[in-house]
Design a protein around this motif. Structure first.
Motif, PDB file in Angstrom:
ATOM      1  N   LEU A 121       0.826  -1.214   0.000  1.00 16.46           N
ATOM      2  CA  LEU A 121       0.000   0.000   0.000  1.00 16.46           C
ATOM      3  C   LEU A 121       0.857   1.259   0.000  1.00 16.46           C
ATOM      4  N   PHE A 122       1.919   1.220   0.790  1.00 20.33           N
ATOM      5  CA  PHE A 122       2.790   2.396   0.898  1.00 20.33           C
ATOM      6  C   PHE A 122       3.520   2.672  -0.412  1.00 20.33           C
ATOM      7  N   LEU A 123       4.082   1.626  -1.003  1.00 16.58           N
ATOM      8  CA  LEU A 123       4.820   1.819  -2.256  1.00 16.58           C
ATOM      9  C   LEU A 123       3.898   2.266  -3.385  1.00 16.58           C
ATOM     10  N   GLU A 124       2.674   1.770  -3.369  1.00 19.15           N
ATOM     11  CA  GLU A 124       1.715   2.199  -4.384  1.00 19.15           C
ATOM     12  C   GLU A 124       1.377   3.691  -4.218  1.00 19.15           C
ATOM     13  N   ARG A 125       1.261   4.129  -2.974  1.00 17.09           N
ATOM     14  CA  ARG A 125       1.025   5.555  -2.728  1.00 17.09           C
ATOM     15  C   ARG A 125       2.227   6.386  -3.179  1.00 17.09           C
ATOM     16  N   LEU A 126       3.426   5.885  -2.849  1.00 17.83           N
ATOM     17  CA  LEU A 126       4.641   6.591  -3.279  1.00 17.83           C
ATOM     18  C   LEU A 126       4.679   6.717  -4.793  1.00 17.83           C
ATOM     19  N   ARG A 127       4.358   5.598  -5.443  1.00 17.31           N
ATOM     20  CA  ARG A 127       4.423   5.544  -6.909  1.00 17.31           C
ATOM     21  C   ARG A 127       3.512   6.575  -7.553  1.00 17.31           C
TER      22      ARG A 127
END
Ligand code: 1PZ
Length: 215
Positions: A121-127
């Motif tokens: 979830l975090f990496l998707e938000r970062l992306r």
């Protein structure tokens, strides 16, 4: 200098280890799963000592799993699937309340598995973030949607304080050491489907075996 090179850390290499996780018939190699976590912990440590209490717990869980992998029944601990099967068949898992197997491989891995959802979830938000997005907000939103549901208040509170001192988006992209922000975004776009697949396969295994709430 050589020392500086040693410290150079590239998140891409870590995320790449998740590529190695899947066997031909879509089981998950424990060795590479654990290696992926080792790299993530190293990355976390590079963000500062405030995150020490988080990496300490992750390191401890990695150690427990490695202990099984290198132990006398190591051949049962090749994939997550074989581990779960072995531990269930031999009654090595506390299923409903803490008993004689408080540190089973299955319950230990479940903790990392839940954290992998946070990572996804975090990496998707970062992306998909923009330049003025706040890492602390992305991090706590991801946490609240996933791991927080399994943590008591004290841990949620402490984690929340740690998130506040996360470096901003630009600095965060820099410590990832992948390249320009565009390159980071592209790398995340490649890595995320892999992490997501590993997560889904593990989630299915735990669901099928009724093991999503192991104490
Ligand atoms: C980049 C910012 C990093 C934020 C990381 C977000 C996760 C916050 C988790 C805070 C929990 C740390 C304290 C340990 C709690 C343990 O009680 C629980 C349950 O285990 P049990 O007590 O049942 O044995 N442990 C966990 O939930 C596993 C947490 C692993 C977190 C690893 C994060 C690695 C981050 C990589 C960063 C790229």
């Amino acid at each position: 200098s050589v020392a500086a090179d040693d410290q150079k850390f590239c998140l891409q290499e870590v995320l790449d280890t998740f590529k190695l996780c899947l066997t031909e018939n879509k089981e998950v190699y424990l060795e590479h799963y654990v290696a992926g976590w080792r790299g993530l912990v190293k990355f976390l440590s590079s963000l500062g000592s405030v995150f020490g209490f988080i990496s300490k717990d992750a390191v401890n869980k990695i150690k427990i799993l490695v202990g099984y992998m290198e132990g006398e029944n190591g051949s049962q601990y090749v994939t997550i699937q074989s581990m779960v099967k072995y531990e269930l068949e031999n009654e090595l898992v506390d299923l409903t309340k803490r008993g004689s197997h408080p540190e089973s491989g299955s319950r230990t891995l479940l903790r990392l598995h839940r954290a992998l959802r946070w990572l996804e979830l975090f990496l998707e938000r970062l992306r998909t973030s923009s330049e003025d997005s706040k890492t602390s907000v992305m991090c706590s939103e991801s946490y609240n949607e996933s791991l927080a549901q399994h943590h008591p208040w004290v841990i949620r509170k402490t984690a929340g304080m740690a998130f506040c001192v996360l470096p901003g988006r630009a600095a965060f992209f820099e410590v990832m050491n992948v390249g320009t922000p565009e390159q980071v975004v592209a790398m995340l776009g490649e890595a995320l489907p892999l992490i997501s697949e590993v997560y889904q396969i593990t989630e299915e295994l735990y669901t099928q075996n009724n093991m999503l709430d192991l104490p």
